[in-house]
Design an enzyme around this catalytic site. Sequence first.
Site, PDB file in Angstrom:
ATOM      1  N   ARG A  60      -6.514  25.201  60.413  1.00 33.59           N
ATOM      2  CA  ARG A  60      -5.431  24.908  61.364  1.00 33.59           C
ATOM      3  C   ARG A  60      -4.182  25.730  61.045  1.00 33.59           C
ATOM      4  O   ARG A  60      -3.070  25.186  60.915  1.00 33.59           O
ATOM      5  CB  ARG A  60      -5.060  23.425  61.337  1.00 33.59           C
ATOM      6  N   ALA A 116     -15.839  21.894  54.764  1.00 28.41           N
ATOM      7  CA  ALA A 116     -16.493  20.679  54.268  1.00 28.41           C
ATOM      8  C   ALA A 116     -17.450  20.063  55.288  1.00 28.41           C
ATOM      9  O   ALA A 116     -18.274  19.222  54.933  1.00 28.41           O
ATOM     10  CB  ALA A 116     -15.447  19.643  53.856  1.00 28.41           C
ATOM     11  N   TYR A 131       9.884  24.471  55.266  1.00 30.00           N
ATOM     12  CA  TYR A 131       9.160  25.331  54.319  1.00 30.00           C
ATOM     13  C   TYR A 131      10.079  25.592  53.126  1.00 30.00           C
ATOM     14  O   TYR A 131      11.105  26.246  53.259  1.00 30.00           O
ATOM     15  CB  TYR A 131       8.791  26.628  55.030  1.00 30.00           C
ATOM     16  N   GLU A 184     -12.041  22.868  56.772  1.00 39.52           N
ATOM     17  CA  GLU A 184     -11.950  23.535  55.469  1.00 39.52           C
ATOM     18  C   GLU A 184     -13.301  23.718  54.783  1.00 39.52           C
ATOM     19  O   GLU A 184     -13.417  23.569  53.561  1.00 39.52           O
ATOM     20  CB  GLU A 184     -10.977  22.761  54.562  1.00 39.52           C
ATOM     21  N   ARG A 240       6.070  37.484  44.951  1.00 41.19           N
ATOM     22  CA  ARG A 240       5.642  36.462  43.993  1.00 41.19           C
ATOM     23  C   ARG A 240       4.924  37.094  42.804  1.00 41.19           C
ATOM     24  O   ARG A 240       5.164  36.708  41.657  1.00 41.19           O
ATOM     25  CB  ARG A 240       4.709  35.444  44.655  1.00 41.19           C
TER      26      ARG A 240
END
Lengths: 517, 517
Positions: free
Chosen positions: B204, B256, B438, B254, B377
């Site tokens: 999503r 699963a 965020y 995901e 990062r």
Amino acid sequence: MSAAHRWGDPSRAVTLPDGVRTLLASALGVREPHPPASVAALPPPGLSDRALRALEAACSQVRTDDQARLAHAAGMSTVDLLRLRAGDAADAPDAVIAPADHDEVTDVLAACAAHRIAVVTFGGGTSVVGGLRASRDGYAGVVAVDLARLGRLRHLDPVSRTATFEAGVRAPRAEELLAEQGFTLGHFPQSFERATIGGFAATRSSGQASSGYGRFDQMVVGLRVATPSGTLHLGRAPHTAAGPDLRQLFLGSEGALGVITEVTVQIRPTPPARRYLGWRLADFAAATEAARALAQDGPLPAVLRCSDELETTVNAVSEGASADGCLMITGIEGTEDEVAGVASALTERLAGLGGQPLGEEPGQAWLRGRFAAPYLRDALLDAGALVETVETAAFWSALPATYAAVRDALATSLAGQGTPPLVLCHISHVYSSGASLYFTVVAAQADDPVAQWQAAKAAAGDAIAASGATITHHHGVGRDHIPWYRDEIGHEGVAVLRAVKRALDPEGVLNPGVLLP
Amino acid sequence: MSAAHRWGDPSRAVTLPDGVRTLLASALGVREPHPPASVAALPPPGLSDRALRALEAACSQVRTDDQARLAHAAGMSTVDLLRLRAGDAADAPDAVIAPADHDEVTDVLAACAAHRIAVVTFGGGTSVVGGLRASRDGYAGVVAVDLARLGRLRHLDPVSRTATFEAGVRAPRAEELLAEQGFTLGHFPQSFERATIGGFAATRSSGQASSGYGRFDQMVVGLRVATPSGTLHLGRAPHTAAGPDLRQLFLGSEGALGVITEVTVQIRPTPPARRYLGWRLADFAAATEAARALAQDGPLPAVLRCSDELETTVNAVSEGASADGCLMITGIEGTEDEVAGVASALTERLAGLGGQPLGEEPGQAWLRGRFAAPYLRDALLDAGALVETVETAAFWSALPATYAAVRDALATSLAGQGTPPLVLCHISHVYSSGASLYFTVVAAQADDPVAQWQAAKAAAGDAIAASGATITHHHGVGRDHIPWYRDEIGHEGVAVLRAVKRALDPEGVLNPGVLLP
């Protein structure tokens, strides 16, 4: 026949002009039908005293009188109405339960699971796909759980523009409650006068202004759902990526997976201005292309519909006007500035697409008549006509072929039964990738009009499936669409739904025979 | 450490200026870390010869070499990267399987079910929530099923504006393939350079231009999903009321509940014009109110973001500029006329909301840097800083309290561990009913940076839950969010997911330990 099985406000009942009766007789061979049975035959109530006591312990209002049972005996499909007119109320529930709140719903479901009583959740009772006809086989009885007492606006958040309604609030009441605070939901399906907020959610309803306000499933922010296994409370943010969207399992679940007791919806400020305009396009192919252009590149009005040639003609005749080509209706809503801006852009765009402006009168006429079709159906059935609707949706590239295939299937089936029909169609909802098609069929009733329609409906369903389109854009599955629905979601899709149902409704008491094959 | 666990294109690696290093040391106490382990320790491959032969029979490409295993050993969360830097590759799969098409995926799933091998479906490998770390307990081994070879555009329908991609197509390649025919998807999340179409669906995903093009789940028209029990093919019309929307069970699943092998998406013509503008608002409260006004009443640009005071300052310093107040970025896309019209309306509207126009330069700067954060990062981790993000979404009425609670929880937790952080925040996605927040956190790494971050993350998660917000707006659940996710969907929600999983994956081989508690 119960008054509940004529549509809406009795003071607005339609009487067909003599000219229309004559036309129906000469053009379609419509003859006066047998008069409706004065009393429908209710089956004897089937619940044991023990089961009834359990229901009365769970809920403060339990009725078993004939009037209540008859009022919940069917939905509003033409087949439902024809059966009741013939005195057949075999699907009436044994009792009508009206819980006061979510907790009573939960208690009722527990009692029904314990006693293996089938549960038909009843909102506005407007299903046209057999969604209110539960199976009796293997059950100790059937009850209608009428949510009319769940009638409150629980919360309105003007900052986030959301409102939480109990599921039994009827659409006109919801609009009234919102209007008091300056808001609207903007959801106006043809069932508006009777349908409920919970019913909209349970059937994935689409309103006539879906381009502007979204379909009902798009308006839903949160749901509270009672099931025999417990309660779900879903939707805590404007969006989440926390796993699958479980709300989407209950939207469209038609009472088979749980009872939706509360719905939180997105609301909008009441638009201060609206302008509904008519346009003439040369033919349905040109109208379809124009609708696609607006849906894909704008300007997209809140309401966008276009009738095929025959529907345009029939509507014009009934309005006493003449018509050629195809009528498009565009409804623009917003601030004065927004409405003026969209109207101007629309005029320019449609001119380039071959649209001839017809001004506000066709738009006003459509607004006046937008909820009238079910009243008209009652009068046509009285006069001996068969009248019903079929709808679907397809991608734009498949739409012309789907239109032709469904129209031809309906015409061929009914002509083959000796009752050649009128088949009218309009595009009722548009999207970037496609649109819905809404067919209206009028023919003479044959001796067995139920069998007559079921044959035509099966032919239409097969044509829809063969075209790769969906068996329903907004009417739902109910019992009537199950054969095509099963193919649409496939073996694994059915397995998924069965698994969810087993988890939430291990005794299988929720609307058995509806939705799930 | 594998090169695969530095972000993206090596030629675009960031080197921190000495000034920034000095600032990190003086302001946050950042010290040079231990150098990364030169070789990560892979566990010995655990699959039996018999299992491996079954996989090789099912799939034309099976690798068990160290390089392949290491490249699939983790996702891209800071914890994943810190573990690999410390030489810990304990989560590496035993083998990497690259099926050529849907049928090979089906065969691989059958082999894994038969041999009880856990399956991690691997797209771009960009999970930041532990979505690629399957449980080994009780399994004969773990394989990564890498969908890179499912890399084709299967079909493009220019009339309906839909495109069907195989799941392994990376986002930049998808845009290239669409651009050849004049279309765009318009989906630009920060993971754009590496992520895949199938991954977007399975998690999503939300892109930076979600206000203009929709979130990924809103773009999805159809899905083809392979499961150990069979294949689902969902979505045959622009909309359907035929039951629950089963696509919504696989969006966010995901890996699963099944392996998404094909995705049909809505596409748009490439916009000929775009204009990205910056605005200054007095403070974050004013910026939030302005964002709400645009989201609710328009004009709503395709991109709408606003930074809090600290993020505004930090970004300005890194650009060598000075700043006060809060920076809002608006990105407008469309035809020249549309862009001019929206820009003009936006200027008028924001003036009324206290917005001061900053022109195109801040917008261009944002566009230049929009995919740069993961590179930065890597450089910050090299320098000994801890850097990670946390995101959520809440209704507008709850947004200010959620913002304060999460920011304070992060600051308090990290300060309590002796590493007071910088906590930056922006609103990244807006809706009529609310928005996402965020957060970016920068602090000195403690001796055990994994434990350090996990404590801060737990504090943030608890603050989000206590605020009534969702644990994730677009990162997904993975393993890291399970405790909060379980509470968010409740006992019955978990029961529903377990039931669906049992139906489709009776052996429980699909991504065990991810999504489902």
